[in-house]
Design an enzyme around this catalytic site. Structure first.
Site, PDB file in Angstrom:
ATOM      1  N   ASP A  63       0.841  -1.200   0.000  1.00 53.08           N
ATOM      2  CA  ASP A  63       0.000   0.000   0.000  1.00 53.08           C
ATOM      3  C   ASP A  63       0.878   1.253   0.000  1.00 53.08           C
ATOM      4  OD1 ASP A  63       0.905  -0.181   2.594  1.00 53.08           O
ATOM      5  OD2 ASP A  63      -1.058   0.095   3.532  1.00 53.08           O
ATOM      6  N   SER A  64       2.215   1.045   0.010  1.00 52.06           N
ATOM      7  CA  SER A  64       3.147   2.155  -0.234  1.00 52.06           C
ATOM      8  C   SER A  64       2.887   2.766  -1.607  1.00 52.06           C
ATOM      9  CB  SER A  64       4.604   1.664  -0.144  1.00 52.06           C
ATOM     10  OG  SER A  64       4.789   0.493  -0.915  1.00 52.06           O
TER      11      SER A  64
ATOM     12  N   ASP B 223      -1.023  -6.136  -0.290  1.00 55.49           N
ATOM     13  CA  ASP B 223      -1.344  -5.492   0.989  1.00 55.49           C
ATOM     14  C   ASP B 223      -2.837  -5.249   1.122  1.00 55.49           C
ATOM     15  OD1 ASP B 223       0.517  -4.939   2.945  1.00 55.49           O
ATOM     16  OD2 ASP B 223       1.310  -3.158   1.944  1.00 55.49           O
TER      17      ASP B 223
ATOM     18  N   LYS C 119      -1.093  -9.391   2.918  1.00 57.59           N
ATOM     19  CA  LYS C 119      -0.356  -8.928   4.108  1.00 57.59           C
ATOM     20  C   LYS C 119      -1.228  -7.930   4.843  1.00 57.59           C
ATOM     21  CE  LYS C 119       3.260  -5.905   3.884  1.00 57.59           C
ATOM     22  NZ  LYS C 119       2.722  -4.744   4.627  1.00 57.59           N
TER      23      LYS C 119
ATOM     24  N   GLU D  19      -1.359  -5.344   8.568  1.00 56.97           N
ATOM     25  CA  GLU D  19      -0.597  -4.748   9.672  1.00 56.97           C
ATOM     26  C   GLU D  19      -1.289  -5.005  11.007  1.00 56.97           C
ATOM     27  OE1 GLU D  19       0.060  -0.573   8.923  1.00 56.97           O
ATOM     28  OE2 GLU D  19       0.912  -0.944   6.941  1.00 56.97           O
TER      29      GLU D  19
ATOM     30  N   GLU E  17       9.167  -4.121  10.586  1.00 62.33           N
ATOM     31  CA  GLU E  17       9.530  -2.812  10.030  1.00 62.33           C
ATOM     32  C   GLU E  17      10.044  -1.873  11.115  1.00 62.33           C
ATOM     33  OE1 GLU E  17       6.788  -0.961   7.294  1.00 62.33           O
ATOM     34  OE2 GLU E  17       7.911   0.927   7.318  1.00 62.33           O
TER      35      GLU E  17
HETATM   36  O1  KIV Z   1       3.558  -1.088   1.687  1.00 61.80           O
HETATM   37  C1  KIV Z   1       4.711  -1.519   1.656  1.00 61.80           C
HETATM   38  O2  KIV Z   1       5.468  -1.302   0.701  1.00 61.80           O
HETATM   39  C2  KIV Z   1       5.164  -2.314   2.789  1.00 61.80           C
HETATM   40  C3  KIV Z   1       6.629  -2.636   2.867  1.00 61.80           C
HETATM   41  C4  KIV Z   1       7.384  -1.420   3.183  1.00 61.80           C
HETATM   42  C5  KIV Z   1       6.907  -3.738   3.789  1.00 61.80           C
HETATM   43  O3  KIV Z   1       4.401  -2.659   3.616  1.00 61.80           O
END
Ligand code: KIV
Length: 269
Positions: A48-49, A87, A117, A119, A186
């Site tokens: 989600d970056s 994500d 993934k 959080e 992280e």
């Molecule tokens: O969103 C992302 O790119 C991430 C990584 C930095 C692990 O969660």
């Protein structure tokens, strides 16, 4: 391992056992995912970056599930070998379990991800269990969790205080017991990451968590040097695409303005 053999969640666990370091990067589109997959990277995260490095926002909070499905589809079109993880964006898995499973299912079914993934620490265990019940593999993400930026008050190292360090360690064990196949650590102290890595059987993938994690992940745009004005402390710029692309674009502008492009070979009469 052969460069053509498909990487699965089992492969990640096997890598930990054998001591092979797991390599991961983020990707959000077809062309970069194609390069990553052909390079033999073990895992690709549609992070989600994307909200920051693709959309240009200051946080990851504005990217939607629809956006993430779109990016996951683009990456999936390129990926043949790497393990593709998507994500779960902000607010798509913490409202209730049913919604969380449905949203995760869309990343798998519509996006083509092999796993998701999310959080959070020990408090997200019931959500993880519901996803696993629906046969959706889950990667955990603890330490600095960027979706909590407004609650935490910034992007700080987590786990320097004894109470936070013990919450992170407890969470790693709770996530392992819940059945995640790997955990992203992280921005936590390297010593804490090292202890967690040796105390759990599933792989840890570090970002700003030191050298003892079972693998490493970075954001592709940081690695490629896309942004000249931003470089996280824990990242490494392996090339300077900003400079390289700017040079190419300036050459194009100059050639068009001077009438040097197109040349004879670029058109027919
Ligand atoms: O969103 C992302 O790119 C991430 C990584 C930095 C692990 O969660």
């Amino acid at each position: 391992m052969s460069k053509n053999k498909k990487v699965t969640t089992r492969t990640f666990k096997r890598f930990k056992k054998s001591g092979k370091k797991i390599t991961m990067l983020t990707a959000y589109d077809y062309p970069t995912a194609l390069i990553l997959d052909n390079s033999g990277i073990d895992g690709i995260l549609v992070g989600d970056s994307a909200g920051m490095v693709i959309m240009g926002k200051d946080t990851t909070l504005e990217i939607t599930l629809e956006n993430m499905i779109y990016h996951t589809k683009c990456v999936h079109n390129a990926v043949k070998r790497s393990l593709l993880i998507a994500d779960m964006p902000f607010l798509t898995y913490k409202i209730n379990k049913n919604e969380a499973v449905k949203n995760a299912g869309r990343l798998i079914q519509e996006g083509g991800a092999a796993a998701v993934k999310l959080e959070g620490g020990e408090e997200v265990v019931p959500i993880i269990e519901a996803m696993l019940f629906a046969d959706i593999p889950v990667m955990g993400h603890i330490g600095l969790t960027p979706q909590s930026v407004n609650k935490i008050g910034g992007y700080f190292i987590r786990g320097k205080k004894k109470s936070t360090a013990s919450y992170i360690k407890r969470s790693a064990k709770a996530l392992e017991a819940a059945g995640v196949f790997a955990i992203v650590l992280e921005n936590i102290p390297a010593g804490l990451a090292s202890e967690i890595t040796s105390e759990i059987k599933i792989p840890t993938i570090g970002i700003g968590a030191g050298p003892d994690c079972d693998g490493q992940i970075l954001v592709l745009h940081d690695v490629l040097g896309f942004y000249s004005d931003f470089a996280p402390r824990f990242s490494k710029k392996y090339t300077d695409l900003n400079k390289i692309i700017s040079k190419a674009i300036n050459s194009y502008i100059s050639e068009v303005e001077k009438g040097k492009f197109p040349q004879k070979k670029h058109f027919i009469k």
